[in-house]
Design an enzyme around this catalytic site. Sequence first.
Site, PDB file in Angstrom:
ATOM      1  N   GLY A 199       0.780  -1.221   0.000  1.00 35.16           N
ATOM      2  CA  GLY A 199       0.000   0.000   0.000  1.00 35.16           C
ATOM      3  C   GLY A 199       0.809   1.267   0.000  1.00 35.16           C
ATOM      4  N   ILE A 200       0.512   2.139   0.958  1.00 37.75           N
ATOM      5  CA  ILE A 200       1.102   3.471   1.008  1.00 37.75           C
ATOM      6  C   ILE A 200       1.929   3.596   2.277  1.00 37.75           C
ATOM      7  CG2 ILE A 200      -0.889   4.482   2.195  1.00 37.75           C
ATOM      8  CD1 ILE A 200      -0.475   7.025   0.536  1.00 37.75           C
ATOM      9  N   GLY A 201       2.981   4.395   2.202  1.00 33.83           N
ATOM     10  CA  GLY A 201       3.793   4.627   3.384  1.00 33.83           C
ATOM     11  C   GLY A 201       5.265   4.369   3.125  1.00 33.83           C
ATOM     12  N   ALA A 202       6.059   4.541   4.173  1.00 32.41           N
ATOM     13  CA  ALA A 202       7.505   4.463   4.035  1.00 32.41           C
ATOM     14  C   ALA A 202       7.986   3.071   3.614  1.00 32.41           C
ATOM     15  CB  ALA A 202       8.166   4.863   5.354  1.00 32.41           C
ATOM     16  N   ILE A 203       7.472   2.032   4.264  1.00 32.74           N
ATOM     17  CA  ILE A 203       7.960   0.691   3.932  1.00 32.74           C
ATOM     18  C   ILE A 203       7.554   0.266   2.523  1.00 32.74           C
ATOM     19  CG2 ILE A 203       7.742  -1.767   4.530  1.00 32.74           C
ATOM     20  CD1 ILE A 203       7.910  -0.951   7.462  1.00 32.74           C
ATOM     21  N   GLU A 222      -5.310  -4.121  -2.753  1.00 35.60           N
ATOM     22  CA  GLU A 222      -6.484  -3.358  -2.334  1.00 35.60           C
ATOM     23  C   GLU A 222      -6.280  -1.869  -2.591  1.00 35.60           C
ATOM     24  OE1 GLU A 222      -6.163  -2.596   2.398  1.00 35.60           O
ATOM     25  OE2 GLU A 222      -6.432  -4.675   1.797  1.00 35.60           O
ATOM     26  N   GLY A 320      -7.575  -5.327   4.924  1.00 34.87           N
ATOM     27  CA  GLY A 320      -7.429  -6.469   4.030  1.00 34.87           C
ATOM     28  C   GLY A 320      -6.237  -7.337   4.327  1.00 34.87           C
ATOM     29  N   LYS A 345       8.513   4.521  17.086  1.00 40.28           N
ATOM     30  CA  LYS A 345       9.135   5.846  17.219  1.00 40.28           C
ATOM     31  C   LYS A 345       9.464   6.168  18.667  1.00 40.28           C
ATOM     32  CE  LYS A 345       6.899   7.839  13.133  1.00 40.28           C
ATOM     33  NZ  LYS A 345       5.941   8.878  12.636  1.00 40.28           N
TER      34      LYS A 345
END
Length: 416
Positions: A199-203, A222, A320, A345
């Site tokens: 999906g979305i994000g840093a990883i 998804e 999902g 963090k």
Amino acid sequence: MESLFHSNQRIFVHGGAATPQALLKRLHPVWSSHKNLEFIHLHTEGALSYAEDSFKDNTRVNSLFLGSNLRKKQDCERFDYLPCFLSEIPSLFRTGILPIDVALIHVSPPDSKGWCSLGVSVDVAKSAVETARCMIAQINPQMPRVHGDGFIHQSRFHATIEVDEKLPEFPRVQLKENETLIGKNVADLIEDGSTLQFGIGAIPDAVASFLKNHKHLGIHTEMWSDGVLDLIECGAVDNSKKRKHPGKTVSSFMMGTRRLYQFVHDNPSVIQVESSYVNNPSVILKNPKMVAVNSAVEIDLTGQVCADSIGPKIISGVGGQMDFVRGASLSEGGKAIIALTSRAKSGQSRIVSSLKRGAGVVTTRAHVHHVVTEFGAVNLFGKNISQRVKAMISLAHPEDRDRLQKEWHELKGQCL
């Protein structure tokens, strides 16, 4: 438009980058005129007028996935959470378990035949609009017209407003060293010809950055963002090896920058399909070498994954993850991967001897196969408890390993 509302209604709100902000603002006076208005949706973007304290006696929210705009409000009373696999949410609407009275949606302008597109968010919105007794649309020329199942004819609208507003954008963040290392460790597990879900994000962005020299990758996910677009544009993704929808990038929603929204507009190589199909494990597994990359809030030494809460505090949703973990695991040559930084963090270890009290298990220890941190990758499939503990401790931050080993010995003693 106001006459379409009355007390005791369930109102669906289009989510993600399709959240109809102008329409919600237009309807602001309605919320004080009626009682017991229930709003149901996946995560939404921006301020939500119906969630304001001034309407606490009139409105309540039933979230299917919490976004950042509602996390601090979640109290299991006025703001509640409904855990459900993303693949099964449409059936809640279609079977009448949760009938929709009014659907508030955000669409592209009608074409010459009168058809509008649900654009960047088809997911559960398709089932909501098909079953809603009443539909109000925000029509926006900046909503891309996306091919697939998200078309709805303008004759179905009971009321509309027209706007010309940019969609919310989600720019990429600067990758940290540990995230980059995770990206490489995950990419090392991915073969040419694999079909990907992330999906979305840093990883996810870190993983994508190490896949640019791969060949014949496919996308069945998804959701996706600009990291996947990089892979399409450099030729690493061509969807040529997929058995389901070869040549097509398949998803149920997307969130990214204007660059992404412009790319998908009227692009026949991209299709959006509702989540009951995209997230169906029996569909997912038909693509060979299916690789699902998901994350976790924390994971215990036996492999139990908490992904939707910090202790009892819900921060997201089931989503999902389990749909794709199971589908990828059953795919021919497929891999289900849980990728996370070894520490949060705050500095606390995300690999723990026991999940926090009240934490939810989204993915069970029996479903978890590959786990990746910046310190390596392990495969828990086929490993017993003692073998799993050893493998998981090897993925923890070096400064946390002795403590985890000690805590495990204490836990193990309680089993005698």
